[in-house]
Design a protein around this motif. Sequence first.
Motif, PDB file in Angstrom:
ATOM      1  N   SER A 172       0.930  -1.036   0.184  1.00 24.08           N
ATOM      2  CA  SER A 172      -0.094   0.124  -0.274  1.00 24.08           C
ATOM      3  C   SER A 172       0.424   1.426   0.147  1.00 24.08           C
ATOM      4  N   PRO A 173       1.597   1.581   0.664  1.00 24.31           N
ATOM      5  CA  PRO A 173       2.617   2.618   0.754  1.00 24.31           C
ATOM      6  C   PRO A 173       3.078   2.694  -0.121  1.00 24.31           C
ATOM      7  N   VAL A 174       4.057   2.063  -1.111  1.00 29.44           N
ATOM      8  CA  VAL A 174       4.597   2.240  -2.633  1.00 29.44           C
ATOM      9  C   VAL A 174       3.619   2.289  -3.483  1.00 29.44           C
ATOM     10  N   ALA A 175       1.961   2.227  -3.284  1.00 31.02           N
ATOM     11  CA  ALA A 175       1.597   1.910  -4.379  1.00 31.02           C
ATOM     12  C   ALA A 175       0.808   3.178  -4.591  1.00 31.02           C
ATOM     13  N   GLY A 176       0.569   3.824  -3.823  1.00 33.03           N
ATOM     14  CA  GLY A 176       0.391   5.234  -2.823  1.00 33.03           C
ATOM     15  C   GLY A 176       0.989   6.026  -3.473  1.00 33.03           C
ATOM     16  N   VAL A 177       2.733   6.100  -3.167  1.00 30.42           N
ATOM     17  CA  VAL A 177       3.109   6.951  -4.424  1.00 30.42           C
ATOM     18  C   VAL A 177       3.182   7.175  -5.639  1.00 30.42           C
ATOM     19  N   ILE A 178       3.364   5.344  -6.348  1.00 34.89           N
ATOM     20  CA  ILE A 178       2.634   5.103  -7.867  1.00 34.89           C
ATOM     21  C   ILE A 178       0.901   5.895  -8.506  1.00 34.89           C
ATOM     22  N   ALA A 179       0.663   6.156  -7.116  1.00 31.89           N
ATOM     23  CA  ALA A 179      -0.611   6.475  -7.819  1.00 31.89           C
ATOM     24  C   ALA A 179      -0.884   7.924  -7.760  1.00 31.89           C
ATOM     25  N   ASP A 180       0.253   9.063  -7.161  1.00 29.30           N
ATOM     26  CA  ASP A 180       0.369  10.634  -7.203  1.00 29.30           C
ATOM     27  C   ASP A 180       1.540  10.363  -8.301  1.00 29.30           C
ATOM     28  N   ARG A 181       2.528   9.731  -8.720  1.00 32.12           N
ATOM     29  CA  ARG A 181       3.804  10.116  -9.287  1.00 32.12           C
ATOM     30  C   ARG A 181       3.378   9.295 -10.693  1.00 32.12           C
ATOM     31  N   TYR A 182       2.001   8.409 -11.689  1.00 32.19           N
ATOM     32  CA  TYR A 182       1.910   8.198 -13.037  1.00 32.19           C
ATOM     33  C   TYR A 182       0.323   8.269 -12.998  1.00 32.19           C
ATOM     34  N   SER A 183      -0.127   8.237 -14.319  1.00 26.66           N
ATOM     35  CA  SER A 183      -1.299   8.123 -15.060  1.00 26.66           C
ATOM     36  C   SER A 183      -1.939   7.364 -14.014  1.00 26.66           C
ATOM     37  N   GLN A 224      -2.667  12.782  -2.463  1.00 21.47           N
ATOM     38  CA  GLN A 224      -3.611  11.800  -1.967  1.00 21.47           C
ATOM     39  C   GLN A 224      -3.521  10.410  -1.781  1.00 21.47           C
ATOM     40  N   GLY A 225      -2.984  10.154  -2.789  1.00 23.63           N
ATOM     41  CA  GLY A 225      -2.803   8.433  -3.302  1.00 23.63           C
ATOM     42  C   GLY A 225      -1.841   8.199  -1.858  1.00 23.63           C
ATOM     43  N   ARG A 226      -0.372   8.874  -1.589  1.00 23.03           N
ATOM     44  CA  ARG A 226      -0.093   8.533  -0.438  1.00 23.03           C
ATOM     45  C   ARG A 226      -0.631   8.021   0.508  1.00 23.03           C
ATOM     46  N   VAL A 227      -0.822   9.932   1.048  1.00 23.06           N
ATOM     47  CA  VAL A 227      -1.904   9.604   2.295  1.00 23.06           C
ATOM     48  C   VAL A 227      -2.717   8.424   2.924  1.00 23.06           C
TER      49      VAL A 227
END
Length: 426
Positions: free
Chosen positions: A78-89, A362-365
């Motif tokens: 989940s934590p890495v997935a949140g970064v990916i969601a904020d960084r990529y499409s 938001q994705g990360r949080v």
Amino acid sequence: MKSKPDKLPEKRQINETILPGANWQKRYWFIFSGQAFSIIGSALTQFVLIWWIADTTGSVSKLALAGTAALLPQALLSPVAGVIADRYSRKTIMILADVTSAACVAVLVILFLTDDVELWHIYLMMGIRGAMQAFQSPAVEASTAMLVPESFLPRAAGLNQILMGGTLVAGAPLGALAVTAMPLGWALSIDVFTALLGIAPLFFFTVPQFRKEKGNAPFFREIISELGEGIALVWKDHGLKRLFLMLGGIVLIIMPTFTFVPLLVKDHFKGGVEEVGIMEGLAGAGMVAGGILVTIIAPKRKMTWILAGLGLSCIAISLTALMPAHLFWAAAFWWMISSFTFIFANAPLTALLQTIIPNQIQGRVLSLLNMIMALAAPVGLMVANPLGEWLGLRGLFIGVGVLSGIAAFAGFASPYLRNLEDRKVK
């Protein structure tokens, strides 16, 4: 029809929002409907696989291992997935997650139809699907804030709760119908079709988002740095930190009750599988009713609803176990009320975070919160086992319900929590 570009310049201010455009209703409803089909298909698959494991092995430990295989990757990623969601499409992430999950089901379809399926195949595919859920959830939740006006966010959260409750009510009957009407392989193939329905609208509509420009540092270093930004934002903000700690603590205390409901029904109310089904069905009906109410009202003071909803939900769990053995229907009523009032908290919570947290983080949080609650649940189960033997099952339900209810109502004493929604988090 395209509304806004998928990527905006980094120059924009951190709290600036993207207007959803005049045709936002069309885009939102198409995407929401697609995701609804996908979720229903996933619920059906979950029922079919769990039923097959239970019917084939008759082992509680193997069922528990299946749940772990599905949830552990989601919690860890989940934590890495949140970064990916904020960084990529985020749109691309949603598509890839659904495609991968559908591919897993397609593999299982072939294995079942050829009678080559093994238990480890199911564990592996459930693990991959759980990992995909870790990436899809923050992408979907953070995208909602860009698809609708801010004033519609509470209603969007309520609609999502209606969908979750409806899935809980319908998932088991639909899965049972599919299993009885066709071979297991073909029953699973329904999920492949619903996944395609979930993906289709994403090819025709854009999902606007702020995207951070990629730096020159190594990929993993940037991922760790951006993950640290999300953690720092929560930790440095007194209101958010208290909210996350409170939610994690309540989940840790209360989560074991959801696992032990069948035992409560069997040992105290002398019921069987039908009574357990009634409890679960009424819980889903309560979620649907709560979601409808939240959608209609669209609460303005979200923290009031969050704290009151959590407190009432926990107290209702205690009342469920307090009912005498001959009053099963009274217990089922209080269990339904617990789900009903839980939605008063859960739907406004999502809308609150989507409103006060800058969208580009938001994705990360959101995934950080998912991780906290996902890890709190198994810890709570480990603590509950010895407590249950000491207090008895009814005593455990009553005790954790009262304790978690007090923790929720105590939030009203914190000005940081009460005033959290009155500002933007920076």
